[in-house]
Design a protein around this motif. Structure first.
Motif, PDB file in Angstrom:
ATOM      1  N   MET A 135       0.851  -1.177   0.140  1.00  0.00           N
ATOM      2  CA  MET A 135       0.038  -0.054   0.173  1.00  0.00           C
ATOM      3  C   MET A 135       0.930   1.414   0.016  1.00  0.00           C
ATOM      4  O   MET A 135       2.112   1.325   0.415  1.00  0.00           O
ATOM      5  CB  MET A 135      -1.040  -0.020   1.173  1.00  0.00           C
ATOM      6  N   THR A 136       0.153   2.420  -0.522  1.00  0.00           N
ATOM      7  CA  THR A 136       0.811   3.629  -0.374  1.00  0.00           C
ATOM      8  C   THR A 136       0.460   4.220   0.984  1.00  0.00           C
ATOM      9  O   THR A 136      -0.892   4.635   0.989  1.00  0.00           O
ATOM     10  CB  THR A 136       0.420   4.572  -1.570  1.00  0.00           C
ATOM     11  N   THR A 137       1.227   3.938   2.008  1.00  0.00           N
ATOM     12  CA  THR A 137       0.646   4.281   3.193  1.00  0.00           C
ATOM     13  C   THR A 137       0.156   5.563   3.460  1.00  0.00           C
ATOM     14  O   THR A 137      -1.033   5.573   4.195  1.00  0.00           O
ATOM     15  CB  THR A 137       1.944   4.002   4.379  1.00  0.00           C
ATOM     16  N   ASP A 138       0.923   6.635   3.192  1.00  0.00           N
ATOM     17  CA  ASP A 138       0.325   8.004   3.534  1.00  0.00           C
ATOM     18  C   ASP A 138      -0.876   8.152   2.683  1.00  0.00           C
ATOM     19  O   ASP A 138      -1.818   8.624   3.438  1.00  0.00           O
ATOM     20  CB  ASP A 138       1.327   9.065   3.125  1.00  0.00           C
ATOM     21  N   LYS A 139      -1.315   7.972   1.702  1.00  0.00           N
ATOM     22  CA  LYS A 139      -2.407   8.306   0.976  1.00  0.00           C
ATOM     23  C   LYS A 139      -3.631   7.474   1.436  1.00  0.00           C
ATOM     24  O   LYS A 139      -4.663   7.682   1.745  1.00  0.00           O
ATOM     25  CB  LYS A 139      -2.349   8.001  -0.624  1.00  0.00           C
ATOM     26  N   VAL A 140      -3.354   6.149   1.878  1.00  0.00           N
ATOM     27  CA  VAL A 140      -4.329   5.134   2.392  1.00  0.00           C
ATOM     28  C   VAL A 140      -4.544   5.726   3.908  1.00  0.00           C
ATOM     29  O   VAL A 140      -6.068   5.840   4.392  1.00  0.00           O
ATOM     30  CB  VAL A 140      -3.906   3.649   2.544  1.00  0.00           C
ATOM     31  N   LEU A 141      -3.730   6.000   4.802  1.00  0.00           N
ATOM     32  CA  LEU A 141      -3.932   6.760   5.997  1.00  0.00           C
ATOM     33  C   LEU A 141      -5.105   8.197   5.867  1.00  0.00           C
ATOM     34  O   LEU A 141      -5.956   8.194   6.777  1.00  0.00           O
ATOM     35  CB  LEU A 141      -2.681   6.863   6.799  1.00  0.00           C
TER      36      LEU A 141
ATOM     37  N   GLY B 102     -10.340   9.252  10.598  1.00  0.00           N
ATOM     38  CA  GLY B 102     -11.488   9.740  11.233  1.00  0.00           C
ATOM     39  C   GLY B 102     -12.595   8.721  11.080  1.00  0.00           C
ATOM     40  O   GLY B 102     -13.712   8.779  11.281  1.00  0.00           O
ATOM     41  N   SER B 103     -12.442   7.535  10.466  1.00  0.00           N
ATOM     42  CA  SER B 103     -13.229   6.277  10.327  1.00  0.00           C
ATOM     43  C   SER B 103     -13.607   5.552  11.499  1.00  0.00           C
ATOM     44  O   SER B 103     -14.574   4.734  11.564  1.00  0.00           O
ATOM     45  CB  SER B 103     -12.998   5.593   9.107  1.00  0.00           C
ATOM     46  N   GLY B 104     -12.933   5.794  12.364  1.00  0.00           N
ATOM     47  CA  GLY B 104     -13.330   5.104  13.757  1.00  0.00           C
ATOM     48  C   GLY B 104     -12.554   3.517  13.862  1.00  0.00           C
ATOM     49  O   GLY B 104     -11.924   3.258  12.901  1.00  0.00           O
ATOM     50  N   GLY B 105     -12.979   2.961  14.749  1.00  0.00           N
ATOM     51  CA  GLY B 105     -12.400   1.637  14.866  1.00  0.00           C
ATOM     52  C   GLY B 105     -11.283   1.481  16.019  1.00  0.00           C
ATOM     53  O   GLY B 105     -10.831   2.407  16.073  1.00  0.00           O
ATOM     54  N   THR B 106     -11.174   0.372  16.538  1.00  0.00           N
ATOM     55  CA  THR B 106      -9.893   0.231  17.481  1.00  0.00           C
ATOM     56  C   THR B 106      -9.102  -0.941  16.753  1.00  0.00           C
ATOM     57  O   THR B 106      -9.648  -2.053  16.635  1.00  0.00           O
ATOM     58  CB  THR B 106     -10.753  -0.235  18.858  1.00  0.00           C
TER      59      THR B 106
ATOM     60  N   GLU C 272       1.851   1.081  12.958  1.00  0.00           N
ATOM     61  CA  GLU C 272       0.769   0.884  13.814  1.00  0.00           C
ATOM     62  C   GLU C 272       0.228   2.154  14.474  1.00  0.00           C
ATOM     63  O   GLU C 272      -1.042   2.479  14.374  1.00  0.00           O
ATOM     64  CB  GLU C 272       1.000  -0.274  14.788  1.00  0.00           C
ATOM     65  N   ASP C 273       1.172   2.829  15.014  1.00  0.00           N
ATOM     66  CA  ASP C 273       0.845   4.056  15.759  1.00  0.00           C
ATOM     67  C   ASP C 273       0.169   5.245  14.631  1.00  0.00           C
ATOM     68  O   ASP C 273      -0.747   5.739  14.934  1.00  0.00           O
ATOM     69  CB  ASP C 273       1.997   4.872  16.384  1.00  0.00           C
ATOM     70  N   ALA C 274       0.668   5.265  13.427  1.00  0.00           N
ATOM     71  CA  ALA C 274       0.041   5.935  12.428  1.00  0.00           C
ATOM     72  C   ALA C 274      -1.394   5.570  11.993  1.00  0.00           C
ATOM     73  O   ALA C 274      -2.417   6.448  11.865  1.00  0.00           O
ATOM     74  CB  ALA C 274       0.742   6.090  11.083  1.00  0.00           C
ATOM     75  N   LEU C 275      -1.566   4.279  11.878  1.00  0.00           N
ATOM     76  CA  LEU C 275      -2.957   3.694  11.703  1.00  0.00           C
ATOM     77  C   LEU C 275      -3.993   4.069  12.782  1.00  0.00           C
ATOM     78  O   LEU C 275      -5.032   4.470  12.641  1.00  0.00           O
ATOM     79  CB  LEU C 275      -2.654   2.246  11.567  1.00  0.00           C
ATOM     80  N   ARG C 276      -3.318   3.868  14.098  1.00  0.00           N
ATOM     81  CA  ARG C 276      -4.476   4.119  15.183  1.00  0.00           C
ATOM     82  C   ARG C 276      -4.567   5.796  15.315  1.00  0.00           C
ATOM     83  O   ARG C 276      -5.836   6.223  15.638  1.00  0.00           O
ATOM     84  CB  ARG C 276      -3.551   3.959  16.536  1.00  0.00           C
ATOM     85  N   ASP C 277      -3.630   6.530  14.974  1.00  0.00           N
ATOM     86  CA  ASP C 277      -3.798   8.084  15.039  1.00  0.00           C
ATOM     87  C   ASP C 277      -4.876   8.284  13.932  1.00  0.00           C
ATOM     88  O   ASP C 277      -5.755   9.292  13.953  1.00  0.00           O
ATOM     89  CB  ASP C 277      -2.707   8.776  14.812  1.00  0.00           C
ATOM     90  N   ALA C 278      -4.689   7.583  12.795  1.00  0.00           N
ATOM     91  CA  ALA C 278      -5.671   8.038  11.506  1.00  0.00           C
ATOM     92  C   ALA C 278      -6.989   7.631  11.735  1.00  0.00           C
ATOM     93  O   ALA C 278      -8.047   8.329  11.617  1.00  0.00           O
ATOM     94  CB  ALA C 278      -5.096   7.525  10.357  1.00  0.00           C
TER      95      ALA C 278
END
Length: 175
Positions: free
Chosen positions: A125-131, A136-140, A151-157
């Protein structure tokens, strides 16, 4: 090498919405998915898996086609089609492509009834564009094979504008 990401949502509909968003990003060539499965913990405690691709149906269709073709060569197309469909369905039901079903059921057993977990197997994946797209889409985040930074970037996004929803909905995991 593929990465596994498991995100928990309060409802099956929310998990399906995120899966459709990821499939849309795949059409834009921003992410390449190997598998995307939703696991829903039902009120009875049973875990139901909603696969992206039904291997039993695909096997029956492919087997039916080949059975029809071979049966036509021996002047018995209906018998060939029915035997081919049955054997193809059996082969499809016994095959497990993508994420291991037992693993998904075991991990989803800790969810609260009614909650859903989205299991995504990512090839690349193109990480920055996917994040940015899922911001703000929620989820844990329940589990990932990503490195700590990603993983931290995913949690923050996911939590970007979802902090108020977490406070009202509570955790999706049972304790």
């Amino acid at each position: 090498m593929s990465d596994l990401v498991v995100i928990v949502y309060p409802t099956e509909a929310k998990a399906e919405e995120m899966r459709q968003k990821l499939l849309g990003l795949q059409k834009e060539y921003l992410i390449e998915l190997s598998d995307a499965v939703i696991a829903v913990k039902q009120d009875s405690g049973r875990v139901k898996l909603i696969q992206l691709f039904n291997t039993t149906a695909a096997g029956a269709l492919t087997g039916g086609f080949w059975g029809l073709l071979i049966g036509a060569m021996f002047l018995m197309p209906l018998l060939g089609a029915s035997i081919g469909a049955a054997s193809g369905a059996l082969a499809g039901a016994l095959s497990d492509a993508g994420i291991n079903d037992n693993f998904m059921k075991e991990l989803s057993a800790q969810l609260k009834p009614g909650n859903a977990a989205l299991f995504v197997l990512i090839r690349k994946m193109t990480t920055d564009k996917v994040l940015e797209a899922i911001k703000g889409s929620g989820g844990t985040v329940l589990q990932t094979s990503l490195d700590h930074t990603k993983e931290d970037a995913l949690r923050d996004a996911l939590a970007a504008t979802h902090a108020s929803g977490e406070a009202s909905g509570g955790s999706a995991l049972s304790t």
